[in-house]
Design an enzyme around this catalytic site. Structure first.
Site, mmCIF file in Angstrom:
data_model
loop_
_atom_site.group_PDB
_atom_site.id
_atom_site.type_symbol
_atom_site.label_atom_id
_atom_site.label_comp_id
_atom_site.label_asym_id
_atom_site.label_seq_id
_atom_site.Cartn_x
_atom_site.Cartn_y
_atom_site.Cartn_z
ATOM 1 N N ASP A 108 0.872 -1.403 0.033
ATOM 2 C CA ASP A 108 0.011 0.033 0.117
ATOM 3 C C ASP A 108 0.938 1.347 -0.073
ATOM 4 O O ASP A 108 2.054 1.229 0.527
ATOM 5 C CB ASP A 108 -1.017 -0.035 1.047
ATOM 6 C CG ASP A 108 -0.252 -0.071 2.623
ATOM 7 O OD1 ASP A 108 0.702 -0.671 2.804
ATOM 8 O OD2 ASP A 108 -0.688 0.761 3.344
ATOM 9 N N GLU A 173 -0.082 -1.120 5.538
ATOM 10 C CA GLU A 173 1.052 -0.550 6.645
ATOM 11 C C GLU A 173 1.028 0.913 6.865
ATOM 12 O O GLU A 173 1.404 1.210 8.028
ATOM 13 C CB GLU A 173 2.328 -1.180 6.093
ATOM 14 C CG GLU A 173 3.491 -0.746 6.650
ATOM 15 C CD GLU A 173 4.303 0.624 6.620
ATOM 16 O OE1 GLU A 173 4.944 0.762 7.586
ATOM 17 O OE2 GLU A 173 3.798 1.314 5.836
#
Lengths: 341, 341
Positions: A108, A173
């Site tokens: 991400d 994350e």
């Protein structure tokens, strides 16, 4: 089985060089698949195919909120779970009791900011001046590719690991780490782990934590032509903002840690987003500021938060308006404990 | 024809009292029809019917941008024209050369702010404690209703005006006055005009002007964990903001006008809206502030704007970052000249 230690260095270098364009190509592909936190599905599907083609055992699952939310390490990013797969690929070691390692990376990326500030656009994966460009090319699809290419290189060299090599491609994350938490809770443990974050090759055994905060500053609306009859939340915010800037500096004065330079800002306090008002001619009746509050290594998260909240309230007490109309502090999304190994 | 002067005062009072509930009902209806600037069509249709039922000659047309945009008094609110009718209702006078009057009111209202701060909601038209509540009940559907009810009362009393009474229900007042400009350009002139703005019954022969500004403050993005590698646009904004606050006070020091109190803030400078950043953990790379810059009666608008722009640039020069990355000032939407009659 060939022993890695006995291998000719030039043979290793040659193999790595051969893989260079594969690494760049894979990174470009990954960068080109948009994956702002919450939308990691496409890039994970792409990676799953790639890891399977490497003949690794791929475990792919969608972590569910109910399985995570009661864990102390759960950080609610406000995003739904369910269509955001986590991938774990295992390269099985040849000895059962040998030591294992985890290579952990996330797919991400954070929002792109002003798209016009990007020469080739945020999802270009353009290759210029020996670098791949685009969101995630550094943090951290680049790191993830390093881990994958390391395995491919070893495979090509004919090395078989003694213990398991466990590659994790995780989600979420940037907003608190739900993906890695899900992998831990699914049982993935090892004797060592390398988080493939970009560090310019430095070893980072210690990291500051951070807590995302949202500050609500109240004002009172009035027409701008009679602004004295209102209370500007923008004006009041700066009072609190100054107090927080002082807090940051007082928290660092006297802080020492062997891994950090003396003057380093180990745990910055940064306001990332503010919004106030809905009309140029109305005195803004509220302001919302969101930011990141650094937590020092070794510091207790809860105590750090109390210090922040106390600072806000003490600053509010010095002002007649804020004294009666208290700012509210909310902790949301990423709440990262500091860590040291 | 009955002469107004010879009428019994108690008869007039009685008639006005009879119309009181009509006035409240009409105002409630108008408040309940949402009409934030740009969406005035429904409320104008409702009013057109009402004015026709009063047997006035109603002229209703959609002003077009091309007919207005070259006029010096045109203020671009960025909203489309074409589905935003202006209404002018004429109550014809009985003498051809007699003096005429315009009653001018607008139906557009500003955004509602925090809906939770409204007891009954912004479009309730609730009647409590002798007051109608909701957006526009004061500014200025209330004023418009006063004008309409005044005509209805005179009609009921059997008075016929000597000269024309021209009632204007205009659009786009909150963002610069395109509706009134359109009425002027369509040829509506009179010997006198009353703008039905709420003034607590005070006569207001002088008004400050105002110009809407948009300030772009540049920063440089970086991760909040390394905030010193970035430049926070939020931080830089406050430098400019302070300079503007000083500008406001220096502009008022020494300003005197017979219609204003000595210490009155005649032409305030107010920041109504700010937005910066798109992620709590990213140092914000830009901030946009919108506000209202008061222009003193008798002051030249162009000179006032230059003073504002100069203040921003002088403040920028005092800062190493802003010196190289200049803030940009944009004038947009409502640009209201000061006026005096």
């Amino acid at each position: 089985m060939i022993s890695f230690q006995k291998m000719d260095a030039s043979h290793i270098n040659h193999t790595l060089k051969e893989l260079r364009s594969d690494a760049i190509g894979l990174l470009q592909d990954l960068v080109r698949i948009q994956s702002i936190t919450g939308n990691e599905n496409s890039v994970q599907q792409y990676l799953a195919e790639h890891l399977k083609s490497m003949k690794l055992d791929v475990d792919e699952w969608n972590p569910m909120r109910k399985d995570l939310e009661n864990h102390a390490g759960f950080s609610d990013d406000g995003l739904p779970l369910g269509e955001r797969p986590v991938l774990v690929a295992r390269w099985k070691g040849v000895q059962k009791e040998a030591r294992s390692i985890i290579l952990n990376g996330h797919v991400d990326v954070v929002p792109v900011g002003d798209e016009n500030a990007w020469i080739d656009g945020p999802w270009s994966g353009a290759y210029r001046e020996d670098q791949v460009w685009g969101r995630g090319s550094c943090d951290m699809k680049g790191g993830l590719v390093s881990g994958i290419i390391a395995i491919q290189a070893l495979q090509k060299l004919g090395v078989n690991p003694r213990g398991d090599v466990i590659l994790q491609s995780v989600i979420g994350e940037e907003t608190g780490g739900v993906g890695t938490l899900a992998a831990v809770l699914r049982g993935y443990r090892a004797d060592a782990a390398i988080v493939l974050e970009p560090t310019r090759m430095a070893i980072c055994p210690v990291g500051a934590g951070a807590a995302s905060f949202r500050l609500h500053i109240p004002g009172r609306a009035a027409h701008g032509a009679m602004r004295k009859e209102g209370v500007s939340a923008v004006e009041k915010f700066y009072l609190i903002y100054s107090a927080l800037q002082e807090l940051e500096s007082s928290r660092h004065s006297g802080y020492r840690h062997p891994c950090f330079q003396q003057e380093e800002l180990v745990a910055p306090l940064s306001v990332g987003k503010i919004a106030a008002g809905d009309w140029p001619s109305t005195v803004p009746e509220s302001l919302i500021a969101e930011g990141r509050y650094g937590v020092l290594p070794g510091e207790n998260m809860k105590a750090a938060k109390s210090e922040f909240e106390r600072t806000v309230q003490i600053a509010a007490e010095s002002d007649t308006w804020l004294c009666e109309h208290r700012p509210v502090v909310e902790w949301f999304e990423g709440q990262f404990e500091p860590a040291e190994t």
